[in-house]
Write an enzyme that holds these catalytic residues in place. Structure first.
Site, mmCIF file in Angstrom:
data_model
loop_
_atom_site.group_PDB
_atom_site.id
_atom_site.type_symbol
_atom_site.label_atom_id
_atom_site.label_comp_id
_atom_site.label_asym_id
_atom_site.label_seq_id
_atom_site.Cartn_x
_atom_site.Cartn_y
_atom_site.Cartn_z
ATOM 1 N N SER A 107 0.835 -1.195 0.000
ATOM 2 C CA SER A 107 0.000 0.000 0.000
ATOM 3 C C SER A 107 0.877 1.256 0.000
ATOM 4 O O SER A 107 1.618 1.487 -0.951
ATOM 5 C CB SER A 107 -0.951 -0.048 1.207
ATOM 6 N N ASP A 157 -9.703 -3.378 -5.752
ATOM 7 C CA ASP A 157 -8.991 -2.610 -4.734
ATOM 8 C C ASP A 157 -9.627 -1.226 -4.617
ATOM 9 O O ASP A 157 -9.647 -0.455 -5.579
ATOM 10 C CB ASP A 157 -7.520 -2.492 -5.126
ATOM 11 N N HIS A 188 -8.260 -4.576 -1.208
ATOM 12 C CA HIS A 188 -6.973 -4.041 -0.778
ATOM 13 C C HIS A 188 -6.235 -4.971 0.177
ATOM 14 O O HIS A 188 -5.008 -4.955 0.235
ATOM 15 C CB HIS A 188 -7.182 -2.668 -0.127
#
Length: 208
Positions: A107, A157, A188
């Site tokens: 991320s 996502d 995600h």
């Protein structure tokens, strides 16, 4: 845990492999979050795991954002330079090869790694980017012809669109990097399938 003058709290775990993993956590994580993942992905590799210096309402990050998916580009550039300098300093301190550093980021950590590839291409020999998005477009493309990158992405996502991941892949490829994308059907959050894909990719490109 130590804090060198440049200011990154971090963990360093020595290892026997020539490659060193630069481990970069996601928003709200710290230098301890992904350690077990790193040792699973490339057993025996030294691990350098810094903590992001930006605080977003108490959550650690590697650079500022203005909104979800909207990054402070000036801060991205500054923080990329700081992190690159830290890796060089840590290499001298701990004795690992600065030419064999592989980023493993999730991320926000994946995005700062992508930024370093585009802005500081001499720092990373390879990267595994979990749930990345395109952090910025550099003024000039670097030479990434010796760099291998895996993008571990997801079709749904909520923080990184398929289009943005594709744009990052295209930009890295245009810069000469060898880019592979592993698409998962979820969102995600990471899954065991992500870990298997990353482990298989690392074993292929960095055999023991």
């Amino acid at each position: 845990m130590t804090q060198p003058p440049i200011g990154f709290h971090h963990r360093f775990i020595p290892g026997s492999r020539p490659e060193t993993i630069l481990l970069l956590h996601g928003t709200g994580g710290d230098e301890n979050d992904l350690l077990s993942l790193a040792t699973h992905l490339l057993p025996g590799a030294p691990v350098l795991s810094p903590r992001g210096k930006v605080s977003e309402q108490g959550a650690n990050r590697f650079f500022r954002r203005l909104a979800i998916g909207v990054f402070d580009e000036q801060d991205v550039r500054q923080r990329s330079s700081e992190l690159a300098a830290f890796v060089a300093e840590a290499s001298a301190e701990y004795g690992f090869d600065p030419l064999k550093v592989i980023a493993v980021g999730y991320s926000n950590g994946a995005n700062i790694a992508a930024s370093m590839l585009l802005l500081k291409p001499y720092v990373l020999a390879g990267a595994v980017l979990f749930r990345p998005t395109l952090p910025l477009v550099p003024e000039a493309l670097p030479d990434l012809s010796q760099v291998k990158v895996l993008l571990a992405a997801a079709r749904h996502d909520e923080y990184s669109s398929v289009a943005s991941t594709g744009a990052l892949a295209d930009l890295l490829t245009e810069a000469g990097a060898s880019v592979d994308i592993n698409w998962e059907p979820g969102g995600h959050a990471l899954t065991p399938a992500d870990y298997r894909a990353a482990s298989d990719w690392l074993k292929l490109h960095y055999p023991s």
